[in-house]
Write a protein that holds these residues in place. Sequence first.
Motif, PDB file in Angstrom:
ATOM      1  N   PHE A  19       0.841  -1.378  -0.168  1.00  0.00           N
ATOM      2  CA  PHE A  19       0.264  -0.020   0.137  1.00  0.00           C
ATOM      3  C   PHE A  19       1.011   1.190  -0.512  1.00  0.00           C
ATOM      4  N   TYR A  20       2.158   1.150   0.851  1.00  0.00           N
ATOM      5  CA  TYR A  20       2.281   2.459   0.744  1.00  0.00           C
ATOM      6  C   TYR A  20       3.258   2.981   0.103  1.00  0.00           C
ATOM      7  N   ASP A  21       3.905   1.463  -0.727  1.00  0.00           N
ATOM      8  CA  ASP A  21       5.370   1.555  -2.045  1.00  0.00           C
ATOM      9  C   ASP A  21       4.324   1.716  -3.307  1.00  0.00           C
ATOM     10  N   ARG A  22       2.741   1.698  -3.231  1.00  0.00           N
ATOM     11  CA  ARG A  22       2.282   2.402  -4.207  1.00  0.00           C
ATOM     12  C   ARG A  22       1.686   3.354  -4.626  1.00  0.00           C
ATOM     13  N   SER A  23       1.243   3.865  -3.081  1.00  0.00           N
ATOM     14  CA  SER A  23       1.067   5.437  -2.902  1.00  0.00           C
ATOM     15  C   SER A  23       2.111   5.891  -3.253  1.00  0.00           C
ATOM     16  N   LEU A  24       3.273   6.058  -2.763  1.00  0.00           N
ATOM     17  CA  LEU A  24       4.498   6.474  -3.380  1.00  0.00           C
ATOM     18  C   LEU A  24       5.215   6.376  -4.698  1.00  0.00           C
ATOM     19  N   ALA A  25       4.499   5.629  -5.153  1.00  0.00           N
ATOM     20  CA  ALA A  25       5.942   5.626  -6.443  1.00  0.00           C
ATOM     21  C   ALA A  25       5.630   5.974  -7.363  1.00  0.00           C
ATOM     22  N   PHE A  26       5.501   7.659  -7.414  1.00  0.00           N
ATOM     23  CA  PHE A  26       6.006   8.464  -8.159  1.00  0.00           C
ATOM     24  C   PHE A  26       7.144   9.562  -7.356  1.00  0.00           C
ATOM     25  N   LYS A  27       7.763   8.766  -6.785  1.00  0.00           N
ATOM     26  CA  LYS A  27       8.709   9.134  -6.053  1.00  0.00           C
ATOM     27  C   LYS A  27      10.264   7.923  -6.680  1.00  0.00           C
ATOM     28  N   GLN A  28       9.653   7.089  -7.604  1.00  0.00           N
ATOM     29  CA  GLN A  28      10.832   6.769  -8.299  1.00  0.00           C
ATOM     30  C   GLN A  28      11.385   7.608  -9.240  1.00  0.00           C
ATOM     31  N   TRP A  29      10.365   8.363  -9.467  1.00  0.00           N
ATOM     32  CA  TRP A  29      10.523   9.338 -10.717  1.00  0.00           C
ATOM     33  C   TRP A  29      11.527  10.995  -9.968  1.00  0.00           C
ATOM     34  N   PHE A  30      10.298  11.208  -8.719  1.00  0.00           N
ATOM     35  CA  PHE A  30      10.821  12.782  -8.468  1.00  0.00           C
ATOM     36  C   PHE A  30      10.822  11.930  -7.222  1.00  0.00           C
ATOM     37  N   PRO A  31      12.066  12.015  -7.088  1.00  0.00           N
ATOM     38  CA  PRO A  31      12.785  11.668  -5.415  1.00  0.00           C
ATOM     39  C   PRO A  31      12.432  12.751  -4.660  1.00  0.00           C
ATOM     40  N   ASN A  32      12.510  13.390  -5.229  1.00  0.00           N
ATOM     41  CA  ASN A  32      12.817  15.104  -4.141  1.00  0.00           C
ATOM     42  C   ASN A  32      11.414  15.785  -4.082  1.00  0.00           C
ATOM     43  N   VAL A  33      10.620  15.450  -4.707  1.00  0.00           N
ATOM     44  CA  VAL A  33       9.007  16.001  -3.975  1.00  0.00           C
ATOM     45  C   VAL A  33       8.451  15.211  -2.828  1.00  0.00           C
ATOM     46  N   ARG A  34       7.596  16.472  -2.200  1.00  0.00           N
ATOM     47  CA  ARG A  34       7.205  15.856  -0.598  1.00  0.00           C
ATOM     48  C   ARG A  34       6.360  14.738  -0.988  1.00  0.00           C
ATOM     49  N   PRO A  35       5.810  13.876  -0.170  1.00  0.00           N
ATOM     50  CA  PRO A  35       6.718  13.901   1.094  1.00  0.00           C
ATOM     51  C   PRO A  35       7.152  13.546   1.750  1.00  0.00           C
ATOM     52  N   VAL A  36       8.713  14.265   2.497  1.00  0.00           N
ATOM     53  CA  VAL A  36       9.960  13.113   3.890  1.00  0.00           C
ATOM     54  C   VAL A  36       8.964  11.824   3.749  1.00  0.00           C
TER      55      VAL A  36
END
Length: 202
Positions: free
Chosen positions: A143-160
Amino acid sequence: MPNHPTDLRQQCRQRRRQLTPQQQIEHAGAASRIALRTRWLQRPKRIGLFLPQDGELDTHFLLEALLKRGHRLYLPVLQTLRGRPMAFAPYTAASILTPNRFRIHEPITPHGDHINAHQLDVLFAPLTCFDHAGHRLGMGGGFYDRSLAFKQWFPNVRPVVIGWAHECQYQPELPVEPWDQPLDALITETRLYEFRNIQAPT
């Protein structure tokens, strides 16, 4: 040393279950004091938290302190709009909670009030194990990995993304899959780990 995710999960969960109630209280208080001193929580933010279960490091001390500081808090919800792996619902002291299919309580709120992970400034993530490089092993639902999948391409965007765990949940090295989303930092009862140099969201 076990290296299969299922074995690792079982081992780390067993460690935290062996903590006494007094140790749980002490760990939660110590970790909360560390968290409240971090640069990410000094000004009011949108913060995602979770309610603990199965021996997880308690979040209630931190939750109450953040509410008093004026932060806007959100809890994960699975009962949300179709197509979302998970969303986050606003939480206040007056929120009414209901158990989801995993018997984890989540706020009863209209789907229109739910937000996605990228709308949070800070997200505290649960886990079963963590390692020296900031990799986390969750419960296996993704659940968390899929919700945060966008950080794979944009690691510096929110959230921390901050892991929240007992020190006994540390593993020297974890198996990593391509879809796993690493942590930016992690807090235990003994210290703050920083895996990437992330500035406080404005």
